[in-house]
Design a protein around this motif. Sequence first.
Motif, PDB file in Angstrom:
ATOM      1  N   ASP A 125     -17.479  -7.977  -9.283  1.00 33.52           N
ATOM      2  CA  ASP A 125     -17.685  -7.282 -10.198  1.00 33.52           C
ATOM      3  C   ASP A 125     -16.617  -6.362 -10.849  1.00 33.52           C
ATOM      4  N   VAL A 126     -16.163  -6.963 -11.958  1.00 32.66           N
ATOM      5  CA  VAL A 126     -14.797  -6.222 -12.607  1.00 32.66           C
ATOM      6  C   VAL A 126     -15.091  -4.707 -13.305  1.00 32.66           C
ATOM      7  N   THR A 127     -16.582  -4.278 -13.348  1.00 29.36           N
ATOM      8  CA  THR A 127     -16.629  -3.038 -13.548  1.00 29.36           C
ATOM      9  C   THR A 127     -17.092  -2.050 -12.367  1.00 29.36           C
ATOM     10  N   ARG A 128     -17.086  -2.287 -11.160  1.00 30.76           N
ATOM     11  CA  ARG A 128     -17.217  -1.700 -10.198  1.00 30.76           C
ATOM     12  C   ARG A 128     -16.458  -0.325 -10.050  1.00 30.76           C
ATOM     13  N   TYR A 129     -15.053  -0.472 -10.405  1.00 36.23           N
ATOM     14  CA  TYR A 129     -13.970   0.620 -10.435  1.00 36.23           C
ATOM     15  C   TYR A 129     -14.061   1.221 -11.820  1.00 36.23           C
ATOM     16  N   ALA A 130     -14.869   1.048 -12.724  1.00 44.59           N
ATOM     17  CA  ALA A 130     -14.827   1.600 -14.171  1.00 44.59           C
ATOM     18  C   ALA A 130     -15.702   2.731 -14.421  1.00 44.59           C
ATOM     19  N   GLY A 131     -15.630   3.485 -15.231  1.00 43.32           N
ATOM     20  CA  GLY A 131     -16.625   4.518 -15.567  1.00 43.32           C
ATOM     21  C   GLY A 131     -16.388   5.863 -14.653  1.00 43.32           C
ATOM     22  N   ASN A 132     -17.415   6.757 -14.878  1.00 44.94           N
ATOM     23  CA  ASN A 132     -17.121   7.920 -14.042  1.00 44.94           C
ATOM     24  C   ASN A 132     -17.612   8.259 -12.660  1.00 44.94           C
ATOM     25  N   GLN A 133     -18.353   7.068 -12.062  1.00 42.39           N
ATOM     26  CA  GLN A 133     -18.431   7.042 -10.920  1.00 42.39           C
ATOM     27  C   GLN A 133     -17.970   5.673 -10.286  1.00 42.39           C
ATOM     28  N   PRO A 134     -16.771   5.466 -10.074  1.00 38.54           N
ATOM     29  CA  PRO A 134     -16.429   4.114  -9.627  1.00 38.54           C
ATOM     30  C   PRO A 134     -16.693   4.282  -8.103  1.00 38.54           C
ATOM     31  N   ALA A 135     -16.652   3.090  -7.768  1.00 38.34           N
ATOM     32  CA  ALA A 135     -16.781   2.773  -6.205  1.00 38.34           C
ATOM     33  C   ALA A 135     -15.896   3.301  -5.109  1.00 38.34           C
ATOM     34  N   ARG A 136     -16.173   3.502  -3.769  1.00 37.80           N
ATOM     35  CA  ARG A 136     -15.421   4.086  -2.898  1.00 37.80           C
ATOM     36  C   ARG A 136     -13.986   3.297  -2.693  1.00 37.80           C
ATOM     37  N   LYS A 137     -12.962   3.984  -2.334  1.00 43.16           N
ATOM     38  CA  LYS A 137     -11.827   3.469  -2.417  1.00 43.16           C
ATOM     39  C   LYS A 137     -11.682   2.231  -1.576  1.00 43.16           C
ATOM     40  N   HIS A 138     -11.001   1.043  -1.848  1.00 44.58           N
ATOM     41  CA  HIS A 138     -11.040  -0.291  -1.148  1.00 44.58           C
ATOM     42  C   HIS A 138     -10.042   0.029  -0.257  1.00 44.58           C
ATOM     43  N   LEU A 139      -9.812  -0.870   0.888  1.00 46.40           N
ATOM     44  CA  LEU A 139      -8.754  -0.921   1.833  1.00 46.40           C
ATOM     45  C   LEU A 139      -7.717  -1.841   1.470  1.00 46.40           C
ATOM     46  N   GLY A 140      -7.886  -2.623   0.313  1.00 47.61           N
ATOM     47  CA  GLY A 140      -6.743  -3.445  -0.023  1.00 47.61           C
ATOM     48  C   GLY A 140      -5.359  -3.229   0.327  1.00 47.61           C
ATOM     49  N   PHE A 141      -4.762  -1.784  -0.116  1.00 51.52           N
ATOM     50  CA  PHE A 141      -3.576  -1.257   0.326  1.00 51.52           C
ATOM     51  C   PHE A 141      -3.547  -0.418   1.296  1.00 51.52           C
ATOM     52  N   SER A 142      -4.546  -0.477   2.319  1.00 49.60           N
ATOM     53  CA  SER A 142      -4.820   0.562   3.445  1.00 49.60           C
ATOM     54  C   SER A 142      -4.812   1.628   2.944  1.00 49.60           C
ATOM     55  N   LEU A 143      -4.866   3.008   4.095  1.00 50.44           N
ATOM     56  CA  LEU A 143      -5.146   4.091   3.826  1.00 50.44           C
ATOM     57  C   LEU A 143      -4.096   5.085   4.763  1.00 50.44           C
ATOM     58  N   GLY A 144      -4.334   6.232   4.375  1.00 51.74           N
ATOM     59  CA  GLY A 144      -3.404   7.294   5.401  1.00 51.74           C
ATOM     60  C   GLY A 144      -1.916   7.038   4.989  1.00 51.74           C
ATOM     61  N   ILE A 145      -1.094   7.465   5.992  1.00 49.16           N
ATOM     62  CA  ILE A 145       0.248   7.619   5.876  1.00 49.16           C
ATOM     63  C   ILE A 145       1.002   6.234   5.578  1.00 49.16           C
ATOM     64  N   HIS A 146       0.456   5.162   6.053  1.00 52.56           N
ATOM     65  CA  HIS A 146       0.812   3.673   6.090  1.00 52.56           C
ATOM     66  C   HIS A 146       0.303   3.075   4.714  1.00 52.56           C
ATOM     67  N   TYR A 147      -0.380   3.808   3.857  1.00 52.66           N
ATOM     68  CA  TYR A 147      -0.713   3.334   2.403  1.00 52.66           C
ATOM     69  C   TYR A 147       0.583   2.665   1.759  1.00 52.66           C
ATOM     70  N   CYS A 148       0.288   1.339   1.378  1.00 56.75           N
ATOM     71  CA  CYS A 148       1.287   0.724   0.667  1.00 56.75           C
ATOM     72  C   CYS A 148       2.372   1.208  -0.365  1.00 56.75           C
ATOM     73  N   VAL A 149       3.590   1.417   0.077  1.00 52.91           N
ATOM     74  CA  VAL A 149       4.430   2.155  -0.769  1.00 52.91           C
ATOM     75  C   VAL A 149       4.695   1.382  -2.129  1.00 52.91           C
ATOM     76  N   GLY A 150       4.475   0.198  -2.080  1.00 49.10           N
ATOM     77  CA  GLY A 150       4.667  -0.765  -2.971  1.00 49.10           C
ATOM     78  C   GLY A 150       3.551  -1.259  -4.001  1.00 49.10           C
ATOM     79  N   ALA A 151       2.532  -0.510  -3.688  1.00 47.92           N
ATOM     80  CA  ALA A 151       1.216  -0.733  -4.504  1.00 47.92           C
ATOM     81  C   ALA A 151       1.169  -0.671  -5.884  1.00 47.92           C
ATOM     82  N   PRO A 152       1.975   0.481  -6.562  1.00 46.56           N
ATOM     83  CA  PRO A 152       2.345   0.533  -7.954  1.00 46.56           C
ATOM     84  C   PRO A 152       3.009  -0.616  -8.796  1.00 46.56           C
ATOM     85  N   LEU A 153       3.768  -1.343  -7.782  1.00 43.38           N
ATOM     86  CA  LEU A 153       4.487  -2.303  -8.279  1.00 43.38           C
ATOM     87  C   LEU A 153       3.781  -3.692  -8.399  1.00 43.38           C
TER      88      LEU A 153
END
Length: 406
Positions: A334-362
């Motif tokens: 669903d391409v609208t899942r993260y759109a709008g004022n109430q997006p879905a919970r943060k996915h774990l595609g780039f991990s979480l915490g101190i090891h969150y992917c430093v290259g995610a923006p690129l």
Amino acid sequence: MSTAVPEITFDAFEPSERADPYPAYRRVRDAAALFPYEFGDVPVTLVTRYEECSTVLTSPDWGHGYSAGISPFRDATAAIPGSFVRMDPPEHGRYRKIVAKAFTPRTVAELVPVAGKVVDDLVDAAVSRGELDVLEDLAVPLAIAMIPVRLLGADPADGPRFREWQLAIARGSDPDSLLDEAAVAARGKAAVECMGHFAELIARKKRTPTPDLLSQLVSVSEDGEVLTEPEVIGMSLLTLVAGMETSINLIGSGILALLRNPDQLRILREHPELIGPALEEMLRYDAPTQFTIRVALTDTVVGGRQFRRGDGVVVLTASASRDDRVFADADAFDVTRYAGNQPARKHLGFSLGIHYCVGAPLARIEAEAAIGTLLARAPELRLATDALEYRPSLIHRGLAALPVTM
């Protein structure tokens, strides 16, 4: 508390499940949040659900445990100094701060027009042919242009060699017990050759600095402390392998998800401003990195279960991002899942915490340029075949090829 679970077999890592491991993830996730498993020859626990995965990734009770000598896992980056993906605090924080100084928001912003120009040229050539392999004709040359060439200042002519090294090292990041002798040998050979190449490149940057990340890593410091040459080589190798693998596979899986869900493709074509939220959904729905590993650094409790210092877990981030306890209709794209004022919970595609992917923006920059431009320039984009194959890697999930007609 009892650790008994229903008698099911976790088979998401079997070759027969490579095309679609998500039903296998669902079976084990429905059975238990914490599932006993042998990872290669290491007895560990699979963490299958979102809340428990998030806890492990963000709690200081969990880390890698290599420096403390308590990890049951093979240290895939032991021979690579400066590879901070294996480190725990405080060492991890020092390296990450240094990289952050070189990999600034300004540096990333300057890459947006560069990615756009590269993609335009690649899509121009594809339009004239009327066909395209999304991986080899778009995602791979884009990743080469952005990471070894633009970020690390390498010669464009060396691009094919960097791709060969990157693939061999990424494949070798799976457990040794799941690799054949050829894959283990290829990993070692690629690492030695690639690090040797970076040593030569760093020597040139010291003599003649250029406006790229590698030149900045050579000179940047934290509290007056600079990186050693082996550490710069290690960080360069990490940037190459993780950066290329993530962006290439995100572009491939993202385009495939759109083509297999024409209603969502139509929405994105009609509302191109949704490309940002759509990328987040691609990362949730079919992540380039399927899992990560952690070790209990102290006695701790997760999901009502006691873990002892040194216990290992496999955090199934791809399973967690399909957890319908957190995501409504989780197996739907669903391409609208993260759109709008109430997006879905943060996915774990780039991990979480101190090891969150430093290259995610690129990775987001590359994927937005490639996918957005391709959709705009190819209104009749179609899969050229339904017979698709995935590369054998488990940690890194990516197609071997994705041929389309335009």
